[in-house]
Enzyme design. Structure first.
Site, PDB file in Angstrom:
ATOM      1  N   CYS A 122       0.864  -1.179   0.000  1.00 58.88           N
ATOM      2  CA  CYS A 122       0.000   0.000   0.000  1.00 58.88           C
ATOM      3  C   CYS A 122       0.901   1.231   0.000  1.00 58.88           C
ATOM      4  O   CYS A 122       1.710   1.409   0.926  1.00 58.88           O
ATOM      5  CB  CYS A 122      -0.872  -0.027   1.255  1.00 58.88           C
ATOM      6  SG  CYS A 122      -1.873   1.453   1.487  1.00 58.88           S
TER       7      CYS A 122
ATOM      8  N   CYS B 136      -0.202   3.478  -6.544  1.00 62.20           N
ATOM      9  CA  CYS B 136      -1.239   2.862  -5.715  1.00 62.20           C
ATOM     10  C   CYS B 136      -1.306   1.409  -6.156  1.00 62.20           C
ATOM     11  O   CYS B 136      -1.351   1.134  -7.366  1.00 62.20           O
ATOM     12  CB  CYS B 136      -2.591   3.538  -5.919  1.00 62.20           C
ATOM     13  SG  CYS B 136      -3.925   2.711  -5.010  1.00 62.20           S
TER      14      CYS B 136
HETATM   15  N1  DGL Z   1      -3.711   0.445  -2.479  1.00 62.93           N
HETATM   16  C1  DGL Z   1      -3.407   1.451  -1.560  1.00 62.93           C
HETATM   17  C2  DGL Z   1      -2.290   2.343  -1.998  1.00 62.93           C
HETATM   18  O1  DGL Z   1      -1.385   1.833  -2.660  1.00 62.93           O
HETATM   19  C3  DGL Z   1      -4.503   2.066  -0.746  1.00 62.93           C
HETATM   20  C4  DGL Z   1      -5.560   2.818  -1.379  1.00 62.93           C
HETATM   21  C5  DGL Z   1      -6.614   3.309  -0.397  1.00 62.93           C
HETATM   22  O2  DGL Z   1      -6.998   2.550   0.485  1.00 62.93           O
HETATM   23  O3  DGL Z   1      -7.032   4.461  -0.504  1.00 62.93           O
HETATM   24  O4  DGL Z   1      -2.241   3.506  -1.691  1.00 62.93           O
END
Ligand code: DGL
Length: 263
Positions: free
Chosen positions: A71, A179
């Site tokens: 994340c 993301c």
């Molecule tokens: N997939 C995550 C990232 O890379 C989180 C996205 C989220 O929960 O807003 O930031």
């Protein structure tokens, strides 16, 4: 058998986990998707840090031998918390592999960086890449994660949101998907650029993180049946089961654990 604890705000991190099982056959995954608190991208750093503390504690207690923060948002604001809880265990974040790659050779400019509000506001990509001499365009694209977690990957609403964001970003030479959910949108993103005749290199932080963890696990992990991969979420609904199968590419057994039910 090596057990890697992988976590994300929801199920998007399963993409990284899945890639890791391909890059490092025999690895066991302990996955935690904090579905009760998704999305992280519009939460305060303090709130995200408290979630990360509990998730890493849970994964370490469950037997993880290293931690992969799948994340960008958590990586932008809480790597120190994860490392403090993990102690001497290695912690891999979603941001460092991309920055390392972009620093090691020259990519076409401008570099477009798309991610959540928290990731973009942290300035971590922009500061680092500008210091390397790159022209950088950053854009928060917050609507995409809820659309992806809704399973609306190939959906007109997602296509429209994507078009709005990529129009706002304008012409880029490289697009960094900052993301871990966004690789699911690779096809519409490629289509968008193809239609405009722009040749854009697309980098995925999800894939780069999987590569970095697999490289650190070398020599190759040989399969043994001692530890099975296990997948927990903080909130389990039938919809999450369907989505998990979609993200993982095969049916997946999800368990609910309230380890991270802080608020
Ligand atoms: N997939 C995550 C990232 O890379 C989180 C996205 C989220 O929960 O807003 O930031």
């Amino acid at each position: 058998m090596r057990v890697v604890g992988v976590f994300d705000s929801g199920l998007g991190g399963l993409i990284t986990a899945r890639l890791l099982t391909v890059r490092a056959p025999g690895v066991a995954i302990h996955y935690y998707g904090d579905t009760a608190h998704l999305p992280y991208g519009d939460k305060s750093p303090a709130q995200i840090r408290s979630y990360v503390r509990e998730i890493v504690r849970f994964l370490v207690e469950a037997g993880a031998e290293s931690i992969a923060i799948a994340c960008n948002t958590a990586s932008a604001v809480a790597v120190d918390v994860a490392q403090a809880v993990a102690g001497s265990l290695p912690v891999f974040d979603a941001i460092s592999p991309a920055l390392k790659l972009l620093s090691s050779k020259t990519f076409p400019e401008p570099i477009g960086v798309v991610g959540t509000y928290t990731t973009i506001r942290s300035g971590i990509y922009g500061e680092h890449l500008r210091a390397k001499g790159y022209e950088v365009k950053e854009l928060a694209t917050p609507v995409l994660v809820p659309l992806i977690e809704e399973g609306w990957v190939d959906h007109p609403a997602t296509e429209a949101a994507l078009r709005t964001y990529l129009d706002a970003l304008g012409e880029v030479g490289t697009l960094l998907l900052a993301c871990t959910h966004y690789p699911l949108l690779l096809s519409p993103i490629r289509r968008y650029y193809r239609e405009r005749g722009w040749n854009v290199s697309i980098l995925s932080t999800a894939a780069l993180l999987a590569d970095a963890v697999a490289e650190a696990l070398a020599p190759p992990v040989l399969g043994s049946a001692e530890t099975a991969s296990t997948f927990w979420v903080s909130d389990l609904s039938p919809r999450f089961l369907q989505l998990a199968a979609h993200f993982w590419g095969a049916p997946l057994e999800l368990r609910e654990s309230s380890a991270v039910m802080l608020s």
